[in-house]
Design a protein around this motif. Structure first.
Motif, PDB file in Angstrom:
ATOM      1  N   ALA A 273       6.250  -0.097  -9.522  1.00 37.80           N
ATOM      2  CA  ALA A 273       6.205  -0.968  -8.357  1.00 37.80           C
ATOM      3  C   ALA A 273       7.450  -0.804  -7.506  1.00 37.80           C
ATOM      4  CB  ALA A 273       6.087  -2.414  -8.814  1.00 37.80           C
TER       5      ALA A 273
ATOM      6  N   GLY B 185       6.981   4.118  -3.078  1.00 37.45           N
ATOM      7  CA  GLY B 185       5.758   4.675  -2.548  1.00 37.45           C
ATOM      8  C   GLY B 185       5.000   3.664  -1.731  1.00 37.45           C
TER       9      GLY B 185
ATOM     10  N   ALA C 128       2.261   0.902  -0.351  1.00 45.29           N
ATOM     11  CA  ALA C 128       1.837  -0.360  -0.938  1.00 45.29           C
ATOM     12  C   ALA C 128       0.648  -0.150  -1.856  1.00 45.29           C
ATOM     13  CB  ALA C 128       1.474  -1.331   0.181  1.00 45.29           C
ATOM     14  N   PHE C 129       0.534  -0.945  -2.855  1.00 45.23           N
ATOM     15  CA  PHE C 129      -0.575  -0.984  -3.813  1.00 45.23           C
ATOM     16  C   PHE C 129      -0.553   0.153  -4.822  1.00 45.23           C
ATOM     17  CE2 PHE C 129      -2.532  -2.705   0.174  1.00 45.23           C
ATOM     18  CZ  PHE C 129      -2.417  -4.026  -0.184  1.00 45.23           C
TER      19      PHE C 129
ATOM     20  N   ASP D 270      -0.342  -0.688  -8.405  1.00 43.96           N
ATOM     21  CA  ASP D 270      -1.436  -1.424  -9.027  1.00 43.96           C
ATOM     22  C   ASP D 270      -2.501  -0.500  -9.602  1.00 43.96           C
ATOM     23  OD1 ASP D 270      -0.749  -4.249  -8.124  1.00 43.96           O
ATOM     24  OD2 ASP D 270      -0.746  -3.180  -6.235  1.00 43.96           O
TER      25      ASP D 270
ATOM     26  N   THR E  58      -4.146   2.353   3.382  1.00 40.85           N
ATOM     27  CA  THR E  58      -2.798   2.127   3.899  1.00 40.85           C
ATOM     28  C   THR E  58      -2.154   3.440   4.325  1.00 40.85           C
ATOM     29  OG1 THR E  58      -2.717   0.509   2.137  1.00 40.85           O
ATOM     30  CG2 THR E  58      -0.730   0.809   3.415  1.00 40.85           C
TER      31      THR E  58
ATOM     32  N   LEU F 175      -2.885 -10.304  -3.119  1.00 41.13           N
ATOM     33  CA  LEU F 175      -1.455 -10.364  -2.825  1.00 41.13           C
ATOM     34  C   LEU F 175      -0.887 -11.733  -3.180  1.00 41.13           C
ATOM     35  CD1 LEU F 175      -1.340  -8.594   0.635  1.00 41.13           C
ATOM     36  CD2 LEU F 175      -0.506  -7.716  -1.528  1.00 41.13           C
TER      37      LEU F 175
ATOM     38  N   LEU G 158      -2.145  -2.944  10.447  1.00 37.29           N
ATOM     39  CA  LEU G 158      -1.902  -3.225   9.025  1.00 37.29           C
ATOM     40  C   LEU G 158      -2.196  -4.675   8.680  1.00 37.29           C
ATOM     41  CD1 LEU G 158       1.279  -1.090   8.343  1.00 37.29           C
ATOM     42  CD2 LEU G 158      -1.043  -0.663   7.598  1.00 37.29           C
TER      43      LEU G 158
ATOM     44  N   PHE H 151      -4.823  -5.876   8.021  1.00 36.39           N
ATOM     45  CA  PHE H 151      -5.921  -6.005   7.062  1.00 36.39           C
ATOM     46  C   PHE H 151      -5.432  -6.595   5.747  1.00 36.39           C
ATOM     47  CE2 PHE H 151      -4.352  -1.812   5.775  1.00 36.39           C
ATOM     48  CZ  PHE H 151      -4.434  -1.906   4.396  1.00 36.39           C
ATOM     49  N   ALA H 152      -4.123  -6.586   5.547  1.00 36.56           N
ATOM     50  CA  ALA H 152      -3.585  -7.192   4.330  1.00 36.56           C
ATOM     51  C   ALA H 152      -3.951  -8.670   4.245  1.00 36.56           C
ATOM     52  CB  ALA H 152      -2.072  -7.027   4.293  1.00 36.56           C
TER      53      ALA H 152
ATOM     54  N   LEU I  14       1.920  -6.275   4.030  1.00 35.52           N
ATOM     55  CA  LEU I  14       1.245  -5.760   2.834  1.00 35.52           C
ATOM     56  C   LEU I  14       1.837  -6.325   1.550  1.00 35.52           C
ATOM     57  CD1 LEU I  14       0.810  -2.019   3.861  1.00 35.52           C
ATOM     58  CD2 LEU I  14      -0.913  -3.795   3.861  1.00 35.52           C
TER      59      LEU I  14
ATOM     60  N   SER J 129       4.415 -10.399  -4.957  1.00 35.33           N
ATOM     61  CA  SER J 129       3.428  -9.327  -5.121  1.00 35.33           C
ATOM     62  C   SER J 129       4.089  -7.953  -5.127  1.00 35.33           C
ATOM     63  CB  SER J 129       2.385  -9.397  -4.003  1.00 35.33           C
ATOM     64  OG  SER J 129       2.883  -8.810  -2.830  1.00 35.33           O
TER      65      SER J 129
END
Lengths: 278, 361
Positions: free
Chosen positions: A53, A56, A58-59, A62, A76, A156, A234, A236-237, B115, B132
């Motif tokens: 985490a 790089g 986002a996400f 995960d 993204t 999130l 962005l 859309f988060a 994000l 997060s």
């Protein structure tokens, strides 16, 4: 599927336009390239398992826990460059491409009217944008499910949602990102009516998308930020928060609608007064 | 001529769209003016508003005259991991916060990053925080009587002994000698009619031009606080609701369970007087001057954190932010000045640096 009598049936004209667009090798290659984005991400994370985490995009951290995040990571990564690139190519080609090939005047001989041709060209480019986003999300989910364990998705906000709500949110996500690209498509359509050199229109559209994003990153220009068509790309988060933040969805819809109407009107003004020489 | 007519939509439509976009917010914000009240009455309204249920979005922006750095792309972490730069980011960068409140015991604060998100959820005695970006959660259980853990709790003892009106009177008479208080009732915040309480310092030696507090006319909830600095057109610091909804948020929002794979830490609840404990181990700060132009002095060694124990990055940050002046280094923002003298003392106040230098003599 022929261009013989398009004026009578607008849907048939759109169908034939879509057929031409999606049968093109270039279109297929672009969609394949977009499909490669989630595949590359998933394979890279799988092979190196270095998804820690904080580093790089986002996400990416995960993914090892939940393969469904491949779709989000891929989106993204694609939004700043790949998607505008592909949309710019298709939108910039709409009118200028026909003019360049010398087929535009034949299209206009049919009693379809210039305005209708413009609308159909725009609709086809818009459908390509939706298809492009769908490809990324669907391939992302598929490759994520194939390479990683999948399960309930952590939002999130830290809350967890099940498969049904994930599907709903993924669908909303596709809607949001496609919507974000429609403004750029309208800009591309307008630029395409200005020239007979499709490459010029494509490049100009893509450059505009990049320039808008650079302007959006400069705090000194914060006064114009809400007016930039890339400003909410962005956002859309907000669909991945609990509860869903609808503000950015509504604002983005309004913003993109503004760009569609303004550049649609400009394109119509230009295209209906243009001397078609080729 | 025909061509001119065909170009007409292309001219008219952009004008309409841009005009509409400029006018629409003004129309949406228009709210009818509430009956006029005195400053005491408005403050009593605030003090009486408790246990409300609402949800809303808060925008925080500041223009403190500090250098701005461009934020680049997704995933870039403008908020560093260490506490100091995180605090700096909280104060100087613009933020969006979503707030859900159901009475005094249920709250959820969501700090919306690009994000990413940081959450604090309070449901009765349970407090969760979740980040997060780092995938870390903290779980606290607070006992009902532990003060200092949360703002509403700390407010309670005072409000119990005094009625809202008494409290308001007391506050007004306390600030009256140094401050001019005025109320207007024509503004609106987040589409709601508000009373605007304007506090203007009577002294000319402070950097603060005035503080504006906007209070919802119907419920008495404070909706916006704006601090303006002298000689600066844009607000130095503003935090307020951009939208608010007075319906009860869904109960499920306050039931937080961290997602799988989250590192959960449950630190012991700090012993009751923890903050003051820490303060007494160091030399006590002293306050010079009164009202708006007070200057806080931290004797040598009391500041602790910045000087010796600071990491190299923190030291560099400090060097970049401060400028060398006569007796040490000074940080000048549009609202606050900080002077670190070469002998280790720290002076701070909402006054020009020259006043701090005079105080350091």
């Amino acid at each position: 599927m022929s261009r013989d009598e398009p004026g009578s049936r607008p849907l048939a004209l759109l169908g034939s336009e879509l057929g031409t667009l999606f049968r093109r090798r270039r279109t297929i290659a672009m969609l394949a390239a977009l499909a490669l984005v989630p595949i590359l991400i998933a394979v890279a994370v799988r092979v190196t398992s270095a998804g820690d985490a904080g580093r790089g995009p986002a996400f990416i951290g995960d993914i090892t826990q939940n393969g469904l995040f491949v779709a989000f990571t891929a989106l993204t990564v694609s939004i700043p460059l790949f998607l505008p690139l592909m949309v710019g190519v298709v939108a910039g080609d709409t009118i200028a491409g026909e003019a360049n090939l010398g087929t535009l005047r034949y299209l206009l001989i049919a009693p379809a009217g210039r305005l209708r041709l413009l609308l159909i060209k725009y609709a086809a480019a818009g459908i390509f944008a939706i298809a492009a986003v769908l490809v990324i999300v669907l391939v992302g989910i598929a490759i994520g499910a194939a390479l990683f364990p999948i399960g309930p998705v952590a939002l999130l906000s830290g809350d967890t949602i099940g498969a049904g709500e994930f599907a709903l949110r993924a669908l909303l996500l596709v809607g949001y990102v496609s919507l974000s690209l429609l403004g750029l498509t309208a800009i591309g359509l307008f630029i395409s009516t200005l020239t007979t050199v499709p490459v010029g229109a494509m490049a100009a559209t893509i450059v505009l998308a990049a320039a808008s994003q650079i302007a959006d990153a400069l705090p000194q220009l914060s006064a114009v930020h809400p007016w930039l068509f890339t400003h909410l790309w962005l956002g859309f988060a907000d669909l991945l928060r609990n509860p869903i933040g609808w503000d950015s969805y509504g604002q983005n819809a309004l913003l993109q609608l503004g760009y569609i109407v303004v550049f649609g009107a400009l394109a119509a003004g230009r295209f209906t007064t243009k001397d078609i020489l080729s | 001529m025909k061509n001119v007519i065909r170009w007409l939509p292309a001219v008219i439509v952009p004008v309409l769209v841009v005009g509409g976009a400029l006018v629409a917010p003004a129309v949406a914000n228009a709210a009818s003016a509430p009956p006029s009240r005195t400053a005491q009455q408005v403050l009593a309204l605030v003090a009486a508003s408790k246990d409300a249920a609402y949800s809303g979005t808060i925008q925080q922006s500041s223009d403190l005259g500090l250098p701005q750095l461009p934020s680049v792309g997704p995933g870039s972490s403008t908020a560093g991991s260490d506490a100091a730069s995180q605090l700096l980011d909280l104060l100087t960068a613009d933020h969006s916060v979503r707030l859900f409140v159901d009475g005094a015991a249920k709250e959820r604060v969501q700090l919306l990053d690009s994000l990413a998100e940081r959450d604090v959820v309070r449901n009765g005695d349970e407090v969760w925080s979740y980040d997060s970006k780092t995938k870390k959660a903290t779980h606290l259980t607070i006992t009902a009587h532990a003060p200092g853990t949360h703002a509403p709790e700390t407010r309670r003892p005072e409000t119990q002994s005094l009625s809202p009106a008494q409290l308001a009177d007391e506050f007004i008479s306390a600030i009256e000698p140094s401050t001019k208080v005025s109320v207007t009732s024509t503004a609106s915040v987040a589409g709601r009619a508000v009373y605007q309480l304007e506090l203007t310092p009577k002294t000319g030696t402070t950097l603060i031009s005035h503080v504006t507090l906007s209070v919802d006319a119907a419920t008495g909830l404070p909706l916006k606080v704006v601090v303006d600095a002298r000689g600066q057109k844009s607000d130095a610091f503003a935090v307020g609701f951009s939208s608010i909804d007075f319906s009860t948020p869904a109960a499920a929002l306050f039931d937080f369970a961290p997602p799988k794979g989250t590192a959960v830490s449950s630190p012991a609840v700090p012993a009751e007087p923890a903050p003051s404990n820490r303060a007494t181990t160091h030399a006590k700060p002293t306050v010079a001057g009164t009202g708006w132009s007070s200057i806080v002095e931290l004797p040598a060694g009391a500041a602790g954190a910045p000087a010796p124990s600071a990491s190299a990055a923190q030291g560099k940050l400090l060097d970049e932010l401060t400028t060398p002046v006569g007796g040490g280094r000074a940080l000048q923002t549009s609202l606050l000045s900080v002077l670190m003298t070469s002998d280790g003392r720290v002076f701070a106040g909402a006054v020009p640096i020259a006043s701090l230098e005079a105080a350091a003599q």
